[in-house]
Motif scaffolding. Structure first.
Motif, PDB file in Angstrom:
ATOM      1  N   ALA A   1       0.285   1.785   5.243  1.00 40.74           N
ATOM      2  CA  ALA A   1       1.109   1.951   4.050  1.00 40.74           C
ATOM      3  C   ALA A   1       2.526   1.472   4.339  1.00 40.74           C
ATOM      4  N   SER A   2       3.153   0.847   3.348  1.00 43.38           N
ATOM      5  CA  SER A   2       4.563   0.477   3.465  1.00 43.38           C
ATOM      6  C   SER A   2       5.442   1.369   2.600  1.00 43.38           C
ATOM      7  N   ILE A   3       4.846   2.033   1.627  1.00 41.31           N
ATOM      8  CA  ILE A   3       5.536   3.073   0.858  1.00 41.31           C
ATOM      9  C   ILE A   3       4.866   4.386   1.230  1.00 41.31           C
ATOM     10  N   LYS A   4       5.625   5.292   1.836  1.00 45.39           N
ATOM     11  CA  LYS A   4       5.021   6.479   2.430  1.00 45.39           C
ATOM     12  C   LYS A   4       5.675   7.763   1.909  1.00 45.39           C
TER      13      LYS A   4
ATOM     14  N   ILE B   1       0.842  -1.192   0.000  1.00 47.42           N
ATOM     15  CA  ILE B   1       0.000   0.000   0.000  1.00 47.42           C
ATOM     16  C   ILE B   1       0.883   1.250   0.000  1.00 47.42           C
ATOM     17  N   ILE B   2       0.491   2.206  -0.795  1.00 54.28           N
ATOM     18  CA  ILE B   2       1.182   3.500  -0.887  1.00 54.28           C
ATOM     19  C   ILE B   2       0.315   4.543  -0.187  1.00 54.28           C
ATOM     20  N   GLY B   3       0.908   5.352   0.683  1.00 51.71           N
ATOM     21  CA  GLY B   3       0.094   6.336   1.388  1.00 51.71           C
ATOM     22  C   GLY B   3       0.919   7.396   2.087  1.00 51.71           C
ATOM     23  N   TYR B   4       0.254   8.115   2.991  1.00 49.68           N
ATOM     24  CA  TYR B   4       0.898   9.214   3.720  1.00 49.68           C
ATOM     25  C   TYR B   4       1.680   8.691   4.928  1.00 49.68           C
TER      26      TYR B   4
ATOM     27  N   LEU C   1       4.509   0.038  -8.092  1.00 54.23           N
ATOM     28  CA  LEU C   1       5.000  -0.348  -6.774  1.00 54.23           C
ATOM     29  C   LEU C   1       3.894  -0.741  -5.796  1.00 54.23           C
ATOM     30  N   GLY C   2       2.620  -0.415  -6.091  1.00 57.18           N
ATOM     31  CA  GLY C   2       1.585  -0.782  -5.141  1.00 57.18           C
ATOM     32  C   GLY C   2       0.252  -0.146  -5.449  1.00 57.18           C
ATOM     33  N   VAL C   3      -0.628  -0.213  -4.425  1.00 61.55           N
ATOM     34  CA  VAL C   3      -1.992   0.303  -4.514  1.00 61.55           C
ATOM     35  C   VAL C   3      -2.046   1.636  -3.769  1.00 61.55           C
ATOM     36  N   VAL C   4      -2.712   2.620  -4.348  1.00 61.56           N
ATOM     37  CA  VAL C   4      -2.734   3.967  -3.783  1.00 61.56           C
ATOM     38  C   VAL C   4      -4.151   4.524  -3.806  1.00 61.56           C
ATOM     39  N   VAL C   5      -4.447   5.421  -2.864  1.00 61.12           N
ATOM     40  CA  VAL C   5      -5.696   6.188  -2.883  1.00 61.12           C
ATOM     41  C   VAL C   5      -5.403   7.530  -3.528  1.00 61.12           C
TER      42      VAL C   5
ATOM     43  N   ASP D   1      -6.646  11.079   6.158  1.00 57.86           N
ATOM     44  CA  ASP D   1      -6.477   9.778   6.795  1.00 57.86           C
ATOM     45  C   ASP D   1      -7.402   8.772   6.103  1.00 57.86           C
ATOM     46  N   TYR D   2      -6.981   8.318   4.920  1.00 55.37           N
ATOM     47  CA  TYR D   2      -7.829   7.485   4.070  1.00 55.37           C
ATOM     48  C   TYR D   2      -7.868   6.017   4.493  1.00 55.37           C
ATOM     49  N   LEU D   3      -6.720   5.464   4.877  1.00 55.03           N
ATOM     50  CA  LEU D   3      -6.585   4.012   4.909  1.00 55.03           C
ATOM     51  C   LEU D   3      -7.494   3.329   5.921  1.00 55.03           C
ATOM     52  N   ASN D   4      -7.682   3.931   7.083  1.00 54.61           N
ATOM     53  CA  ASN D   4      -8.577   3.316   8.061  1.00 54.61           C
ATOM     54  C   ASN D   4     -10.012   3.294   7.560  1.00 54.61           C
TER      55      ASN D   4
END
Length: 302
Positions: free
Chosen positions: A214-217, A189-192, A232-236, A203-206
Motif C-alpha cells: 500500500a502507498s496510502i496507509k 493501493i490503499i491499505g493498513y 485515491l486508489g484501490v482498497v480491500v 494482512d490482505y495484500l499478500n
C-alpha cells in the motif's frame, strides 16, 4: 455442607490463574469473595485443595483430581440451554472489544436488539482490541479475526464474511484497466500500516498479489474507505461495508474474494456465567442470522 457448582467455578478460576487476585479479576469479584468460596468448598469436601506458597495457589493431589471432575462438569454445563429471560435481567457493565468494522455492524444492526434483550446491561464497546488483554480483564469478551489458541481461552466461530477490491469509477477512468491481478502493480493501493496490523486476518495484500504494498496507509478501515471514496486508489473492504456506497465498484470479482471469520473469544471461566453465556448466544445467533449480508453473492452466476 452441600457442594455448589458456583463454588467449583471459583475453584477452577484459582486453579487456572494461580492467584486469588487474578481469579477475582477473571470472575469480576473480590479476592476476599474468592477466598471465602474456596474455604467453603474445602469444608464441603473435607479436603485441602490448594497449597498456599509465595508463588500463589498450587492444587494439591485432591485439587488436581477435582480439576478434572470440575472441567467435565464445565463442559456439560456449556451444553445446557441458557435461560435467556433470567440472564437478561442481570445488571451491570460488560466490556466487549471488537474490530472497527464489526463495531459499525453491531451499532447499526445489533445494538437495538441487544438493548431490548439486555436492558440492564451497560455495554462498553471498545474498538481497540489490539491493545487490550483478556487475561488482565481489560475486556470481558473479544470479537477477533483469528481464534485464540493459547492459554485458558476459547474461541467460537460466529460467521464468515467476504472482502473484495473496490475503487470509484472516477479513479478507474483515469488509470490503466485492471483485467488481472498483476495489473494492480500499476495502481495506487490503499491499505493498513504493515507494522500495525494486529491480526493475521488483516494482512490482505499478500493474499491478493504477493509483494504488493500500500502507498496510502491507515490503521483505520474507515480512513481507508474515505480515501477510496475520494478517488485515491484501490482498497480491500468487507462486502457489508462497501455495499453501502454505490460509487464504489468491485474489481476482479471472479478472481479476488477473500473470506474471513469473526470469532467470539473469552476466558473459559466467563463462558460458565449465565449472563455472559446469554450474551454470547445473542451475538452468535444475531450474526449468523445476518449471514447473507456479510457474504457477497457469486457474481459469476449473474
Amino acid at each position: 455442607m452441600a457442594l455448589s457448582w458456583d463454588d467449583l467455578q471459583f475453584f477452577l478460576a484459582v486453579a487456572r490463574e494461580g492467584q486469588l487476585s487474578r481469579a477475582a479479576r477473571v470472575l469480576g469479584t473480590s479476592h476476599v469473595t474468592v477466598s471465602r468460596r474456596i474455604d467453603r468448598l474445602e469444608q464441603a469436601l473435607n479436603a485441602r485443595l490448594f497449597e498456599r506458597n509465595p508463588r500463589g495457589y498450587e492444587p494439591t493431589p485432591a485439587g488436581r483430581r477435582l480439576v478434572e471432575t470440575a472441567e467435565r462438569m464445565e463442559e456439560a454445563a456449556d451444553q445446557i440451554p441458557v435461560d435467556q429471560g433470567a440472564a437478561s435481567r442481570q445488571a451491570g457493565p460488560l466490556r466487549l472489544a471488537v474490530p472497527e468494522g464489526f463495531a459499525s455492524l453491531f451499532s447499526q444492526h445489533l445494538w437495538p436488539d441487544f438493548i431490548t434483550q439486555f436492558p440492564l446491561i451497560s455495554l462498553e464497546l471498545i474498538t481497540m482490541p489490539q491493545i487490550l488483554s483478556l487475561s488482565r480483564r481489560e475486556a470481558d469478551m473479544s470479537v477477533t479475526l483469528d481464534p485464540i489458541s493459547s492459554g485458558p481461552y476459547r474461541s467460537e466461530r460466529m460467521a464468515n464474511y467476504t472482502l473484495h477490491l473496490y475503487a470509484t469509477e472516477t479513479y478507474l477512468a483515469g488509470h490503466p484497466a485492471i483485467a488481472r491481478r498483476d495489473d494492480l502493480r500499476a495502481h495506487r493501493i490503499i491499505g493498513y500500516i504493515e507494522e500495525m496490523i494486529f491480526a493475521p486476518g488483516l494482512d490482505y495484500l499478500n493474499e491478493v498479489l504477493p509483494g504488493i504494498r500500500a502507498s496510502i496507509k491507515s490503521s483505520s478501515v474507515f480512513n481507508q474507505l474515505a480515501a477510496a471514496r475520494n478517488h485515491l486508489g484501490v482498497v480491500v473492504l468487507p462486502h457489508y461495508i462497501a455495499t453501502k456506497y454505490p460509487e464504489l465498484r468491485i474489481i476482479l470479482p471472479d478472481e479476488v474474494t477473500l473470506t474471513r471469520s469473526y470469532w467470539l473469544s473469552c476466558h473459559r471461566d466467563v463462558r460458565t456465567m449465565r449472563r455472559e453465556r446469554a450474551v454470547i448466544a445473542f451475538l452468535t445467533d444475531s450474526l449468523r442470522a445476518r449471514g447473507s449480508d456479510l457474504v457477497r453473492p457469486d457474481l459469476g452466476d449473474r
